[in-house]
Design a protein around this motif. Structure first.
Motif, PDB file in Angstrom:
ATOM      1  N   GLY A  41       0.818  -1.210   0.000  1.00 21.03           N
ATOM      2  CA  GLY A  41       0.000   0.000   0.000  1.00 21.03           C
ATOM      3  C   GLY A  41       0.850   1.258   0.000  1.00 21.03           C
ATOM      4  O   GLY A  41       0.557   2.225  -0.715  1.00 21.03           O
ATOM      5  N   LEU A  42       1.936   1.248   0.771  1.00 19.33           N
ATOM      6  CA  LEU A  42       2.826   2.415   0.838  1.00 19.33           C
ATOM      7  C   LEU A  42       3.523   2.666  -0.500  1.00 19.33           C
ATOM      8  O   LEU A  42       3.652   3.815  -0.933  1.00 19.33           O
ATOM      9  N   ALA A  43       3.988   1.599  -1.147  1.00 21.59           N
ATOM     10  CA  ALA A  43       4.659   1.752  -2.440  1.00 21.59           C
ATOM     11  C   ALA A  43       3.679   2.282  -3.483  1.00 21.59           C
ATOM     12  O   ALA A  43       4.024   3.139  -4.295  1.00 21.59           O
ATOM     13  N   ARG A  44       2.445   1.792  -3.455  1.00 16.50           N
ATOM     14  CA  ARG A  44       1.425   2.271  -4.392  1.00 16.50           C
ATOM     15  C   ARG A  44       1.131   3.742  -4.161  1.00 16.50           C
ATOM     16  O   ARG A  44       1.040   4.527  -5.113  1.00 16.50           O
ATOM     17  N   ASP A  45       1.006   4.137  -2.895  1.00 20.89           N
ATOM     18  CA  ASP A  45       0.762   5.551  -2.576  1.00 20.89           C
ATOM     19  C   ASP A  45       1.881   6.427  -3.137  1.00 20.89           C
ATOM     20  O   ASP A  45       1.614   7.475  -3.738  1.00 20.89           O
ATOM     21  N   ALA A  46       3.128   6.007  -2.941  1.00 19.85           N
ATOM     22  CA  ALA A  46       4.269   6.783  -3.428  1.00 19.85           C
ATOM     23  C   ALA A  46       4.289   6.851  -4.946  1.00 19.85           C
ATOM     24  O   ALA A  46       4.564   7.907  -5.522  1.00 19.85           O
ATOM     25  N   TYR A  47       3.977   5.739  -5.602  1.00 26.82           N
ATOM     26  CA  TYR A  47       3.961   5.714  -7.067  1.00 26.82           C
ATOM     27  C   TYR A  47       2.914   6.693  -7.600  1.00 26.82           C
ATOM     28  O   TYR A  47       3.196   7.509  -8.471  1.00 26.82           O
ATOM     29  N   TYR A  48       1.701   6.615  -7.076  1.00 23.88           N
ATOM     30  CA  TYR A  48       0.638   7.511  -7.557  1.00 23.88           C
ATOM     31  C   TYR A  48       0.891   8.966  -7.169  1.00 23.88           C
ATOM     32  O   TYR A  48       0.542   9.871  -7.927  1.00 23.88           O
ATOM     33  N   ALA A  49       1.503   9.208  -6.030  1.00 24.04           N
ATOM     34  CA  ALA A  49       1.823  10.583  -5.636  1.00 24.04           C
ATOM     35  C   ALA A  49       2.829  11.187  -6.612  1.00 24.04           C
ATOM     36  O   ALA A  49       2.761  12.380  -6.930  1.00 24.04           O
ATOM     37  N   LYS A  50       3.762  10.370  -7.077  1.00 27.31           N
ATOM     38  CA  LYS A  50       4.765  10.852  -8.029  1.00 27.31           C
ATOM     39  C   LYS A  50       4.144  11.163  -9.385  1.00 27.31           C
ATOM     40  O   LYS A  50       4.625  12.025 -10.108  1.00 27.31           O
ATOM     41  N   HIS A  51       3.072  10.464  -9.721  1.00 31.30           N
ATOM     42  CA  HIS A  51       2.421  10.633 -11.028  1.00 31.30           C
ATOM     43  C   HIS A  51       0.985  11.090 -10.838  1.00 31.30           C
ATOM     44  O   HIS A  51       0.041  10.370 -11.141  1.00 31.30           O
ATOM     45  N   LYS A  52       0.839  12.274 -10.317  1.00 27.70           N
ATOM     46  CA  LYS A  52      -0.477  12.862 -10.086  1.00 27.70           C
ATOM     47  C   LYS A  52      -1.204  13.053 -11.407  1.00 27.70           C
ATOM     48  O   LYS A  52      -0.598  13.263 -12.448  1.00 27.70           O
ATOM     49  N   ALA A  53      -2.519  13.018 -11.340  1.00 33.32           N
ATOM     50  CA  ALA A  53      -3.343  13.164 -12.533  1.00 33.32           C
ATOM     51  C   ALA A  53      -3.119  14.489 -13.242  1.00 33.32           C
ATOM     52  O   ALA A  53      -3.333  14.595 -14.445  1.00 33.32           O
ATOM     53  N   ASP A  54      -2.678  15.507 -12.520  1.00 35.10           N
ATOM     54  CA  ASP A  54      -2.492  16.811 -13.147  1.00 35.10           C
ATOM     55  C   ASP A  54      -1.115  16.984 -13.793  1.00 35.10           C
ATOM     56  O   ASP A  54      -0.832  18.026 -14.374  1.00 35.10           O
ATOM     57  N   ASP A  55      -0.239  15.955 -13.688  1.00 31.34           N
ATOM     58  CA  ASP A  55       1.061  16.032 -14.358  1.00 31.34           C
ATOM     59  C   ASP A  55       0.841  16.019 -15.865  1.00 31.34           C
ATOM     60  O   ASP A  55       0.032  15.264 -16.381  1.00 31.34           O
ATOM     61  N   LYS A  56       1.580  16.813 -16.570  1.00 33.91           N
ATOM     62  CA  LYS A  56       1.453  16.895 -18.027  1.00 33.91           C
ATOM     63  C   LYS A  56       2.751  16.485 -18.679  1.00 33.91           C
ATOM     64  O   LYS A  56       3.833  16.696 -18.145  1.00 33.91           O
ATOM     65  N   ASP A  57       2.634  15.943 -19.875  1.00 37.56           N
ATOM     66  CA  ASP A  57       3.784  15.657 -20.721  1.00 37.56           C
ATOM     67  C   ASP A  57       4.852  14.768 -20.074  1.00 37.56           C
ATOM     68  O   ASP A  57       6.036  14.983 -20.279  1.00 37.56           O
TER      69      ASP A  57
END
Length: 141
Positions: A41-57
């Motif tokens: 769960g912690l690794a998944r949280d970190a992965y998704y935090a790094k790739h937020k939906a608002d990141d572009k390009d």
């Protein structure tokens, strides 16, 4: 089979119970394979935090490399890759990256297109089929 209770929770929660899958990567050499693990769960949280939906390009290869970073493990379940491997991973062939990333998405229950969504507006996409000769998902580690 033990049932989670106050008496058994220590034994049950003290060890990770993560599924793994072995994926052949012939592009990396004859007989080369990697073990892909379910994320904690912690690794998944970190992965998704790094790739937020608002990141572009964000290039798809960067998102795939980050996914491999948190899911490729050795026989003991220890992560094999680290941040210093990102650029070398991104330089690998897209077929190999697609195959391993597809396995990582599958074992982690990520919906099809999750990596593409994280790499929003990158203009690239992973293949639909993994083409993997991977072994069935193993038991817990």
């Amino acid at each position: 089979m033990p049932i989670l209770s106050k008496a058994t929770k220590g034994a049950i929660l003290s060890a990770p119970h993560l599924k793994t899958e072995t994926v052949d990567v012939p592009e990396w050499g004859d007989g080369v394979a990697v073990i892909v693990s379910e994320m904690s769960g912690l690794a998944r949280d970190a992965y998704y935090a790094k790739h937020k939906a608002d990141d572009k390009d964000v290039p798809i290869s960067a998102v795939q490399a980050d996914l491999l970073l948190v899911t490729v493990v050795d026989e003991s379940g220890t992560q094999v890759l680290d941040e210093s491997d990102i650029e070398a991973l991104r330089a690998q062939g897209s077929a190999a990256l697609d195959r391993v990333a597809d396995a990582a998405m599958r074992i982690n229950g990520m919906k099809p297109g999750a990596v593409e969504g994280a790499a929003k507006n990158s203009g690239a996409a992973t293949s639909g089929a993994s083409g993997s000769d991977s072994l069935p998902v193993s038991g817990s580690q």
